[in-house]
Motif scaffolding. Structure first.
Motif, PDB file in Angstrom:
ATOM      1  N   ARG A 114      -6.019  -7.464  -6.933  1.00 15.01           N
ATOM      2  CA  ARG A 114      -6.747  -8.608  -6.360  1.00 15.01           C
ATOM      3  C   ARG A 114      -7.258  -9.527  -7.459  1.00 15.01           C
ATOM      4  NH1 ARG A 114      -9.410  -4.824  -2.587  1.00 15.01           N
ATOM      5  NH2 ARG A 114     -11.285  -5.197  -3.801  1.00 15.01           N
ATOM      6  N   SER A 136      -1.248  -1.170  -5.740  1.00 14.16           N
ATOM      7  CA  SER A 136      -1.356  -1.764  -4.410  1.00 14.16           C
ATOM      8  C   SER A 136      -1.906  -3.175  -4.507  1.00 14.16           C
ATOM      9  CB  SER A 136      -2.275  -0.919  -3.535  1.00 14.16           C
ATOM     10  OG  SER A 136      -2.639  -1.636  -2.372  1.00 14.16           O
ATOM     11  N   VAL A 137      -1.364  -4.046  -3.682  1.00 17.74           N
ATOM     12  CA  VAL A 137      -1.837  -5.426  -3.620  1.00 17.74           C
ATOM     13  C   VAL A 137      -3.312  -5.468  -3.230  1.00 17.74           C
ATOM     14  CG1 VAL A 137      -1.146  -5.809  -1.217  1.00 17.74           C
ATOM     15  CG2 VAL A 137      -1.216  -7.736  -2.792  1.00 17.74           C
ATOM     16  N   ASN A 138      -3.797  -4.404  -2.588  1.00 19.67           N
ATOM     17  CA  ASN A 138      -5.198  -4.348  -2.168  1.00 19.67           C
ATOM     18  C   ASN A 138      -6.109  -3.662  -3.182  1.00 19.67           C
ATOM     19  OD1 ASN A 138      -4.817  -5.658   0.356  1.00 19.67           O
ATOM     20  ND2 ASN A 138      -3.837  -3.798   1.087  1.00 19.67           N
ATOM     21  N   SER A 139      -5.566  -3.231  -4.311  1.00 15.46           N
ATOM     22  CA  SER A 139      -6.395  -2.580  -5.328  1.00 15.46           C
ATOM     23  C   SER A 139      -7.249  -3.637  -6.036  1.00 15.46           C
ATOM     24  CB  SER A 139      -5.516  -1.857  -6.346  1.00 15.46           C
ATOM     25  OG  SER A 139      -4.799  -2.801  -7.125  1.00 15.46           O
ATOM     26  N   ASP A 183       0.807  -1.219   0.000  1.00 13.79           N
ATOM     27  CA  ASP A 183       0.000   0.000   0.000  1.00 13.79           C
ATOM     28  C   ASP A 183       0.840   1.270   0.000  1.00 13.79           C
ATOM     29  OD1 ASP A 183      -2.411  -1.381  -0.034  1.00 13.79           O
ATOM     30  OD2 ASP A 183      -2.559  -1.437   2.152  1.00 13.79           O
TER      31      ASP A 183
END
Length: 158
Positions: free
Chosen positions: A128, A121-124, A110
């Motif tokens: 995902r 970001s790995v959380n985007s 992030d």
């Protein structure tokens, strides 16, 4: 606090920022506070209040970085065997089937994300959708303007 995934470059950038904050910014701010104190009445001394506010931000950022580094799970993707799957830290070239554009992204933590440098970001939602997929797989990402399909062209562990 849980582990925060971070690339080697991201951890190094945070360490450099921490070093700068402690060795350059903190002493400069302390000197600015001392200089402002010499001007007398602290209640109406704008320089003093501005320097104290800077000190507060600096100390807060130092604590934030130290917390992130202490909880960081540093992942060196170059040490992993490239099995063709999209994983954290991988560099992925995708083909947008809607716009006929090919774009290369790197999946990062992030704090490292910067879309201008194609660091996502790995959380985007895009990351995902890509994680776990392989070359020639299609990832479908739901966007405000509808679903977008990305075909994975290449996966590199750089």
């Amino acid at each position: 606090m849980t582990n925060i995934p971070m690339t080697v470059a991201g951890a190094e950038a945070l360490r450099n920022e921490l070093k700068r904050l402690k060795s350059e910014d903190r002493p400069r701010i302390i000197q600015a506070i001392a200089d402002a104190r010499e001007h007398g009445d602290l209640k109406e001394n704008a320089e003093y209040h501005a320097a104290r506010e800077q000190q507060s931000f600096c100390e807060g950022r130092i604590q934030e970085i130290e917390a992130k580094l202490s909880n960081a799970q540093i992942i060196d993707v170059t040490k992993l065997q490239n099995n063709g799957k999209v994983v954290f830290g991988a560099t992925v070239t995708v083909y947008n089937t809607k716009t006929d554009e090919e774009v290369t992204y790197r999946v990062v933590g992030d704090d490292e994300a910067d879309i201008k440098q194609n660091l996502i970001s790995v959380n985007s939602p895009l990351a995902r959708a890509l994680i776990g997929k392989e070359v020639d797989d299609v990832a479908v990402v739901t966007t405000p303007s509808g679903e977008v399909e990305y075909e994975i062209v290449n996966v590199e562990y750089l």
